[in-house]
Motif scaffolding. Structure first.
Motif, PDB file in Angstrom:
ATOM      1  N   VAL A 154       0.854  -1.199   0.000  1.00 54.98           N
ATOM      2  CA  VAL A 154       0.000   0.000   0.000  1.00 54.98           C
ATOM      3  C   VAL A 154       0.886   1.244   0.000  1.00 54.98           C
ATOM      4  N   MET A 155       1.887   1.253   0.869  1.00 55.46           N
ATOM      5  CA  MET A 155       2.777   2.410   0.959  1.00 55.46           C
ATOM      6  C   MET A 155       3.558   2.614  -0.340  1.00 55.46           C
ATOM      7  N   ARG A 156       4.084   1.535  -0.897  1.00 57.82           N
ATOM      8  CA  ARG A 156       4.850   1.645  -2.141  1.00 57.82           C
ATOM      9  C   ARG A 156       3.995   2.209  -3.263  1.00 57.82           C
ATOM     10  N   GLU A 188      -1.619  -0.486 -11.104  1.00 59.27           N
ATOM     11  CA  GLU A 188      -1.671   0.958 -11.270  1.00 59.27           C
ATOM     12  C   GLU A 188      -1.375   1.666  -9.950  1.00 59.27           C
ATOM     13  N   PRO A 189      -0.789   2.875 -10.034  1.00 62.38           N
ATOM     14  CA  PRO A 189      -0.513   3.639  -8.816  1.00 62.38           C
ATOM     15  C   PRO A 189      -1.823   3.973  -8.099  1.00 62.38           C
ATOM     16  N   LEU A 190      -1.745   4.087  -6.814  1.00 59.85           N
ATOM     17  CA  LEU A 190      -2.923   4.450  -6.025  1.00 59.85           C
ATOM     18  C   LEU A 190      -2.889   5.949  -5.742  1.00 59.85           C
ATOM     19  N   VAL A 191      -4.055   6.522  -5.577  1.00 61.75           N
ATOM     20  CA  VAL A 191      -4.156   7.931  -5.219  1.00 61.75           C
ATOM     21  C   VAL A 191      -4.368   8.070  -3.718  1.00 61.75           C
ATOM     22  N   GLU A 192      -5.163   7.204  -3.157  1.00 60.42           N
ATOM     23  CA  GLU A 192      -5.476   7.180  -1.733  1.00 60.42           C
ATOM     24  C   GLU A 192      -5.508   5.738  -1.260  1.00 60.42           C
ATOM     25  N   LEU A 221     -10.648   2.762   1.434  1.00 64.99           N
ATOM     26  CA  LEU A 221     -11.472   3.256   2.541  1.00 64.99           C
ATOM     27  C   LEU A 221     -11.484   2.317   3.733  1.00 64.99           C
ATOM     28  N   PHE A 222     -11.358   1.015   3.483  1.00 65.79           N
ATOM     29  CA  PHE A 222     -11.412   0.046   4.576  1.00 65.79           C
ATOM     30  C   PHE A 222     -10.079  -0.085   5.315  1.00 65.79           C
ATOM     31  N   CYS A 223      -9.036   0.568   4.858  1.00 67.43           N
ATOM     32  CA  CYS A 223      -7.697   0.400   5.424  1.00 67.43           C
ATOM     33  C   CYS A 223      -7.606   0.998   6.828  1.00 67.43           C
TER      34      CYS A 223
END
Length: 91
Positions: free
Chosen positions: A26-28, A70-74, A77-79
Motif C-alpha cells: 500500500v505504501m509503495r 496501477e498507482p494508487l491515489v489514496e 477506505l477500509f484500510c
C-alpha cells in the motif's frame, strides 16, 4: 522443538510476512518511502501500523485491492492504516 511447535512458528512467520507485505505494498503504491529506521518515533508508528494490519479483518479485500499494478491515489477506505499512510506521505 516439536513438529507442532515448528508448524505454529512457521504459520506465525507467514502471517507476519503477509501483513508486512500488504502494508508495504500500500505504501509503495502510494509513493510513501519506508519508515526511517534511525527515527524512533517513525519505527514506533510503523510498528503500530503493522499491528493494526495484523488485526485487520480486511486482508482478503486488501490483497484484492492491491492485485492491480496501477498507482494508487489514496489508501482504500477500509484500510485501518489510512491515516498512518497519509501522514507518512505528508498529506
Amino acid at each position: 522443538m516439536t513438529k507442532s511447535e515448528r508448524a505454529g512458528a512457521g504459520a506465525l512467520r507467514l502471517r507476519v510476512e503477509t501483513q508486512t507485505i500488504l502494508l508495504m505494498e500500500v505504501m509503495r503504491r502510494l509513493g510513501v518511502p519506508p519508515a526511517d529506521a534511525r527515527d524512533e518515533a517513525a519505527r514506533a508508528a510503523h510498528g503500530e501500523a503493522q499491528a493494526a494490519c495484523d488485526a485487520c479483518a480486511e486482508k482478503a479485500a486488501c490483497a484484492s485491492f492491491l492485485d492491480g499494478s496501477e498507482p494508487l491515489v489514496e489508501p482504500p477506505l477500509f484500510c485501518a492504516n489510512a491515516d498512518y499512510v497519509r501522514g507518512a506521505r505528508g498529506h
